[in-house]
Design a protein around this motif. Structure first.
Motif, mmCIF file in Angstrom:
data_model
loop_
_atom_site.group_PDB
_atom_site.id
_atom_site.type_symbol
_atom_site.label_atom_id
_atom_site.label_comp_id
_atom_site.label_asym_id
_atom_site.label_seq_id
_atom_site.Cartn_x
_atom_site.Cartn_y
_atom_site.Cartn_z
ATOM 1 N N GLY A 387 44.295 13.311 71.782
ATOM 2 C CA GLY A 387 43.737 14.233 70.802
ATOM 3 C C GLY A 387 43.559 13.525 69.474
ATOM 4 O O GLY A 387 44.009 12.395 69.281
ATOM 5 N N LYS A 393 50.321 15.586 68.813
ATOM 6 C CA LYS A 393 50.749 14.718 69.917
ATOM 7 C C LYS A 393 52.132 14.114 69.653
ATOM 8 O O LYS A 393 53.029 14.195 70.487
ATOM 9 N N LEU A 554 41.030 6.996 75.111
ATOM 10 C CA LEU A 554 40.838 7.699 76.373
ATOM 11 C C LEU A 554 40.648 6.757 77.544
ATOM 12 O O LEU A 554 41.053 7.058 78.662
ATOM 13 N N VAL A 566 45.024 17.311 76.963
ATOM 14 C CA VAL A 566 44.221 17.179 75.746
ATOM 15 C C VAL A 566 44.711 18.212 74.741
ATOM 16 O O VAL A 566 44.784 19.406 75.057
ATOM 17 N N TYR A 568 44.579 20.013 70.785
ATOM 18 C CA TYR A 568 43.750 20.265 69.611
ATOM 19 C C TYR A 568 44.490 21.251 68.712
ATOM 20 O O TYR A 568 44.822 22.370 69.137
ATOM 21 N N THR A 590 37.076 18.056 74.961
ATOM 22 C CA THR A 590 37.283 16.875 75.805
ATOM 23 C C THR A 590 35.974 16.128 76.012
ATOM 24 O O THR A 590 35.932 14.892 75.935
#
Length: 673
Positions: A387, A393, A554, A566, A568, A590
């Protein structure tokens, strides 16, 4: 006519070990409105070439030969007072680490105003207006508010935007960007590089882009110079270099990059050995000790650049991008099936951080770092978390290992709630939960030897005698590929890749069941990155490790992870097998992240490739996120429902889980690369 002309540049530095020559006969040119990419491993001379052009050399450094001409003026002949007027107004540099370049005790606004008023006779109000304008140009959210912030209050991506704004304050003729996006996520990286690209065209500004990322070179450079051992070993147009690399070192760099098409069962290609130390160099080609094609002539004479428009310094050049014989490539043995036993469980985890208001007596506010994440991690699997900066994260990773306690919800390990355990019980559980931090240099105590650093977890847990700890340290050093003599050295004596190996050995000391790796290779060269990733895979096969890998890359996660989540703005918006997430992303966010990945391929399709990230709009504030779906303010598919109803993470159409009211379908995904 070229804006910048560097001819035969030679820079020498006096060190405690002797006199080294990090820039040895470098010649290159940059035209107005052009981007010249300079690529190579750490220690190849990229940054020192940029610092030589700026005349910002370290103590003991001096330019001993060659010429540097900027817009027809010879910079090597200017005295320091005149050179100071050139820096910032005509020539600017964006440095790799913003925290070492920004003053931590001064606000962002004061530093931007100072950079402007040194070169432009203006009022404070005019300087403030210019600072606000430039912060807006580099995509800083709420630029006027940011002027009163200090560097530590900004994320890494925002600090890098401030650095770029500092470089652009006076509209310089030449911008030297030294790894400007190394630690940034792909969407912000694309925004920053596209911004520099647009400003280059608008202002007819030349750009010298220093990077180790061949994907960035492929998409944003017009020409490229490959450096090794202080010399330019290949130079050509980008398309020519990617389609027909001539130097064996260039081939090896291209082969070492993880790509979306790479087979997960194949080991990443690596370049054996390490770059030369540039001290008491033996005669011959500097790449010869690492080159599978080296012959007697390579070891006795130094090749010169030849080839007209496609220059290369190689006695036995390649005739195409054949990789197998140039680099070490292995096939990873098929791993045993991952265990299905649940090892870590997160249930409706929230984490809020209080924020002091700028106004007196105003109500307190909170950053919603993680909002309602529910997740299960199986024993022996690798889970990737991806992300943008600020998505939560790292906070999630810190809660997994107990460095942060959730505000609400539960984090369980092996069936036991970590937050509910006593201090003694939690300490025992910490043996099984370890973290590898992004900056290994900051995470390793510089006053301790490597042996002491690796043994410290054992000492803290009261495990083993001194003799047993020494034996364990030796075993761990061998496991991560470091020599026994490394035990008595200090962290600063090692390269970035070697320090990351030390950090991994330290994390493995207690034989943990789970390792959370936070951006473990984000700042490493592609060749070193490949070595670390191969090492992580091999250690997982040997010890049955469970990894949670946090990354903005990624391509890396597709290669390394069994499943990918993922995130956000604190929420998990998609979760599935790595191959499924990339081949058929279900969430528009994504798909936008995948679209933003710089592809290290031939430049012939650059015009057709969309440079847009697919992530329009401004990243919302985590203090006051949008209602409903947090992504709706940037989503092209958003409807009224998205503003009022929070989407739930659940499987869609029998496919992997997605939190979206309007998940993407296969036919929509065709253009996503």
């Amino acid at each position: 006519m070229s804006l910048l002309e560097v001819t035969g540049l030679r820079t020498e530095i006096d060190t405690a070990q002797g006199r080294i020559c990090p820039v040895d006969g470098v010649s290159l040119a940059v035209r107005a409105g052009e981007t010249l990419g300079v690529v190579g491993e750490s220690g190849s001379g990229k940054t020192m070439t940029g610092m030589s052009i700026m005349r910002l050399l370290p103590p003991g450094g001096s330019i001993t030969g060659g010429s540097i001409r900027l817009d027809g003026r010879e910079l090597t002949e200017l005295d320091e007072s005149v050179m100071r007027t050139v820096r910032g107004s005509e020539l600017a540099m964006i440095f790799q680490d913003p925290m070492t370049s920004l003053n931590p005790v001064r606000t962002i606004g004061s530093q931007l105003r100072e950079a402007y008023r040194i070169h432009v006779d203006s009022s404070r109000a005019a300087a403030t207006a210019r600072a606000t304008e430039v912060l807006g140009l580099v995509g800083m959210p709420r630029p006027r508010e940011r002027l009163d912030d200090y560097p530590h209050q900004l994320s890494g991506g925002m600090r890098q935007r401030v650095m770029i704004a500092l470089g652009l304050m006076c509209d310089p003729k030449l911008l030297i960007a030294d790894e400007p996006t190394t630690a940034l996520d792909v969407s912000i990286q694309a925004q920053i590089l596209t911004l520099i690209d647009d400003l280059k065209s608008q202002l007819s500004m030349g750009v010298l882009l220093i990077t180790h990322d061949m994907g960035v070179i492929a998409e944003y450079a017009d020409r490229v110079a490959v450096m090794y051992g202080g010399q330019v070993v290949e130079q050509s147009g980008v398309q020519e270099l990617f389609e027909r690399p001539r130097h064996r070192y260039t081939q090896a760099l291209l082969a070492a990059m993880p790509t979306l098409e790479l087979d997960r069962n194949a080991e990443l290609a690596t370049i054996p050995g390490s770059p030369p130390k540039l001290l008491d160099l033996a005669p011959g080609c500097r790449f010869a000790p690492r080159c599978a094609f080296a012959q007697d002539d390579c070891r006795s004479a130094d090749p010169s650049l030849i080839g007209g428009d496609h220059l290369h310094a190689c006695f036995h050049p390649a005739d195409g991008r054949t990789q197998a014989a140039d680099v070490v490539v292995g096939v990873r043995e098929a791993a045993e099936p991952r265990g299905s036993d649940s090892l870590v469980q997160l249930f409706d985890v929230h984490k809020r951080f209080g924020v002091r208001s700028r106004r007196p007596f105003a109500p307190s506010r909170a950053v919603q770092a993680v909002s309602g994440v529910t997740l299960t991690i199986a024993a022996g699997e690798t889970l990737g978390i991806v992300g943008e900066s600020g998505c939560g994260k790292t906070t999630l990773g810190r809660m997994l290992v107990g460095l942060e306690r959730p505000t609400s919800g539960s984090v369980s390990f092996d069936g036991r709630d970590l937050s509910a355990q006593s201090r003694t019980g939690f300490r025992r559980r910490r043996r099984d939960l370890q973290m590898m931090f992004q900056d290994s240099a900051a995470a390793l105590d510089p006053r301790m030897t490597v042996a002491a650093l690796i043994a410290e977890p054992l000492v803290a847990q009261g495990i083993g005698t001194r003799r047993e700890r020494r034996r364990t340290v030796a075993e761990l050093l061998a496991a991560v590929g470091l020599p026994p003599e490394a035990a008595e050295r200090y962290p600063h004596e090692f390269s970035g890749g070697q320090r990351q190996r030390i950090a991994m050995a330290r994390a493995l000391a207690l034989r943990p069941k789970v390792i959370v790796a936070d951006e473990p290779v984000s700042a490493l060269d592609v060749s070193v990155q490949a070595q670390i990733l191969n090492l992580m895979r091999s250690l997982q096969d040997r010890y049955g490790q469970t990894y949670v890998v946090i990354s903005h890359d990624l391509s890396l996660l597709k290669y390394l992870a069994d499943r990918i989540g993922v995130m956000y703005l604190g929420r998990l918006v998609e979760l599935g097998a790595g191959e499924d997430v990339y081949s058929a992303p279900r969430h528009p966010y994504t798909a936008g992240l995948i679209k933003a990945i710089p592809v290290p391929e031939s430049a012939k399709n650059r015009e057709a490739a969309a440079r847009s990230t697919g992530l329009g709009g401004e990243l919302p504030s985590a203090i006051d996120p949008p209602s409903g779906c947090h992504f709706r303010t940037r989503c092209p598919l958003a409807t009224e429902r998205c503003a009022t109803e929070v989407p739930i993470l659940k499987p869609s159409d029998g496919l992997h889980a997605v939190a979206c009211h309007h998940p993407l379908t296969t036919h929509v995904l065709t253009p996503v690369r």
